[in-house]
Design a protein around this motif. Structure first.
Motif, PDB file in Angstrom:
ATOM      1  N   PRO A  49      18.402  11.334  20.015  1.00  9.15           N
ATOM      2  CA  PRO A  49      18.250  11.799  18.627  1.00  9.15           C
ATOM      3  C   PRO A  49      16.899  11.345  18.068  1.00  9.15           C
ATOM      4  N   ALA A  50      16.280  12.209  17.236  1.00  8.19           N
ATOM      5  CA  ALA A  50      14.936  11.911  16.716  1.00  8.19           C
ATOM      6  C   ALA A  50      14.925  10.577  15.963  1.00  8.19           C
ATOM      7  N   SER A 245      30.000   2.185  24.099  1.00  9.40           N
ATOM      8  CA  SER A 245      28.689   2.525  24.649  1.00  9.40           C
ATOM      9  C   SER A 245      27.961   3.519  23.760  1.00  9.40           C
ATOM     10  N   PHE A 246      26.647   3.402  23.698  1.00  8.81           N
ATOM     11  CA  PHE A 246      25.846   4.435  23.047  1.00  8.81           C
ATOM     12  C   PHE A 246      25.445   5.522  24.055  1.00  8.81           C
ATOM     13  N   SER A 247      25.825   5.358  25.320  1.00  7.93           N
ATOM     14  CA  SER A 247      25.375   6.281  26.368  1.00  7.93           C
ATOM     15  C   SER A 247      25.768   7.720  26.086  1.00  7.93           C
ATOM     16  N   LYS A 248      27.046   7.932  25.838  1.00  7.03           N
ATOM     17  CA  LYS A 248      27.525   9.299  25.691  1.00  7.03           C
ATOM     18  C   LYS A 248      27.544   9.713  24.224  1.00  7.03           C
ATOM     19  N   THR A 249      27.515   8.715  23.323  1.00  3.46           N
ATOM     20  CA  THR A 249      27.477   9.016  21.891  1.00  3.46           C
ATOM     21  C   THR A 249      26.097   9.539  21.509  1.00  3.46           C
ATOM     22  N   THR A 301      22.159   5.548  10.634  1.00  2.00           N
ATOM     23  CA  THR A 301      21.490   6.032   9.429  1.00  2.00           C
ATOM     24  C   THR A 301      22.020   7.436   9.132  1.00  2.00           C
ATOM     25  N   PRO A 302      21.865   7.929   7.880  1.00  2.00           N
ATOM     26  CA  PRO A 302      22.380   9.276   7.576  1.00  2.00           C
ATOM     27  C   PRO A 302      21.813  10.334   8.520  1.00  2.00           C
ATOM     28  N   GLU A 303      20.479  10.297   8.758  1.00  2.00           N
ATOM     29  CA  GLU A 303      19.911  11.340   9.640  1.00  2.00           C
ATOM     30  C   GLU A 303      20.333  11.125  11.082  1.00  2.00           C
ATOM     31  N   GLN A 307      22.338  13.739  13.525  1.00  2.00           N
ATOM     32  CA  GLN A 307      21.810  14.140  14.842  1.00  2.00           C
ATOM     33  C   GLN A 307      22.814  13.836  15.955  1.00  2.00           C
ATOM     34  N   VAL A 308      23.502  12.703  15.831  1.00  2.00           N
ATOM     35  CA  VAL A 308      24.512  12.353  16.836  1.00  2.00           C
ATOM     36  C   VAL A 308      25.668  13.353  16.779  1.00  2.00           C
ATOM     37  N   ARG A 309      26.067  13.727  15.569  1.00  2.00           N
ATOM     38  CA  ARG A 309      27.155  14.716  15.459  1.00  2.00           C
ATOM     39  C   ARG A 309      26.736  16.041  16.101  1.00  2.00           C
TER      40      ARG A 309
END
Ligand code: PLP
Length: 403
Positions: A49-50, A245-249, A301-303, A307-309
């Protein structure tokens, strides 16, 4: 004379992915004109994500400036990330997990494997069958698995997860000390309800077992009634450790960041498991890189959240395309609604490897044969939704054409 850890010598070798790679390479070499689509290995394909990239760059600049440079960080991770995890991934779901019960890690795999350090070699380990192989192999390396023969370890309690039990294990007859549960599940793609998890929490508290709960795919749960964390179940803070994990999120498979929760209330033999894991980490682990923890913080963060969603939505759209396409082809399909994995039964009683070969040679699609995840996976195939969207659509059309 030097002796090796003989437990390593008992390991059967990385049969599954090595064999997939071998068969795929042999086919490619014989048919260089064919374009293979790979929906086998569960690695992501979309960029970070940016917001995470921006945070990473800012943190890199801080590291290049004497006034903001960071050296060794806290063993348990920086407070800014642990606070963000507690506030966003636990508090909104009613799970009373605080920042000082969280250990930031370099991903869920290491902690799922290393957690065994704080338990006796004599502990009896239970796993679902089929299963993410790390749980078994890591315990085999520590001498907890016994001997390997005919696809099974003599001291591991295998809990079959089949179509008959909705791919959710029954409470075992032999009482395990350590119980690995993973929901949403890799490989079956099934998520667990609170009603399904509650008896396990009660069982673990009653028997003094510890649940090792792998929630690496929690971001893929779309049904709001399903628990994202074991700590949504009352009593879990006294019997469960959770790996995330943040891997797949957020596409961190190559960036490496995750976390493990050990609640302060979790004690066994009068000892705090938090304290034992802290002792282990402070000896064997020097923390996740500051820049990576800043990148992970940006997820909240909100952005970053938006982006993750979008990222998860992209993969879940692939999951829908796969699931619906295979269902239309008349296959028996599971998962793919609250998870990025689709698990389907090979048609006409074909074996996992037999159908893997057919899909490789006739559809030019690389899959994962279910048998590689354990005996109960025989006859099933796993597909991942982590591919490129156009490739995924084409792969499904090719599979349908074969059928
Ligand atoms: N747990 C499960 C069930 C997985 O499938 C994976 C990766 O495929 C992991 C953990 C590893 O996650 P990480 O990339 O955070 O090490």
């Amino acid at each position: 004379m030097l002796k090796l850890n003989e437990n390593y010598l008992k390991l059967p070798g990385s049969y599954l992915f090595a064999e997939i790679a071998r068969r795929t390479a042999a086919y490619s070499a014989a048919h260089p004109d064919k374009r293979l689509i790979r929906l086998g290995i569960g690695d992501v394909t979309q960029p970070l994500p940016a917001a995470c990239v921006e945070a990473l760059k800012r943190a890199a600049d801080e590291m290049g400036d004497k006034s903001t440079f960071m050296g060794y960080g806290p063993y348990e991770g920086y407070g800014f990330l642990r606070e963000a995890i507690a506030a966003h991934d636990y508090a909104p779901f009613g799970a009373k997990i605080t920042a000082d019960e969280i250990f930031v890690s370099d991903g869920a795999k290491s902690d799922c494997g290393n957690i065994g350090d704080i338990f006796s070699e004599d502990c009896v380990v239970a796993v679902c069958d089929p299963v993410y192989p790390v749980y078994i192999d890591a315990n085999a390396m520590s001498g907890r698995a016994g001997d390997y023969a005919h696809g099974k370890w003599s001291n591991i309690v295998y809990m079959p997860c089949t179509a008959d039990n909705g791919f959710f294990p029954a409470l075992p007859e032999r009482t395990p000390d350590l119980i690995y549960l993973c929901f949403p599940n890799n490989p079956t793609g099934m998520a667990a309800t609170a009603e399904q998890l509650r008896p396990w929490v009660d069982y673990a508290n009653e028997h003094g077992s510890v649940i090792l709960y792998d929630a690496a795919y929690r971001a893929y749960i779309s049904d709001p009634s399903l628990p994202r964390s074991i700590y949504e179940i009352p009593g879990a803070e006294e019997c469960a450790i959770e790996f995330c994990s943040f891997s797949k999120t957020a596409g961190f498979t190559g960036t490496r960041c995750g976390w493990t929760v050990i609640p302060r209330a979790l004690r066994r033999g009068g000892e705090s498991l938090y304290d034992m894991w802290m002792r282990r980490q402070s000896t064997k682990f020097n923390g996740t890189a500051y820049v990576i923890q800043r990148a992970a913080e940006a997820v909240y963060t909100p952005e970053g959240g938006e982006q993750v969603r979008a990222l998860v939505g992209y993969y879940m759209n692939n999951a829908r395309v796969i699931r619906e396409g295979l269902e239309r082809a008349g296959l028996e399909v599971y998962g793919g609604t609250d998870s990025p994995y689709i698990w389907f039964r090979a048609p006409d009683g074909q074996g996992s490897w037999e159908f893997f070969d057919r899909l490789l040679t006739e559809a030019n699609v690389v899959t994962t044969p279910g048998e590689g995840f354990g005996p109960s996976g025989e006859g099933f195939i796993r597909l991942t939704a982590f591919g490129d969207a156009d490739d995924t659509r084409e792969a499904v059309e090719r599979v349908r054409a074969v059928l």
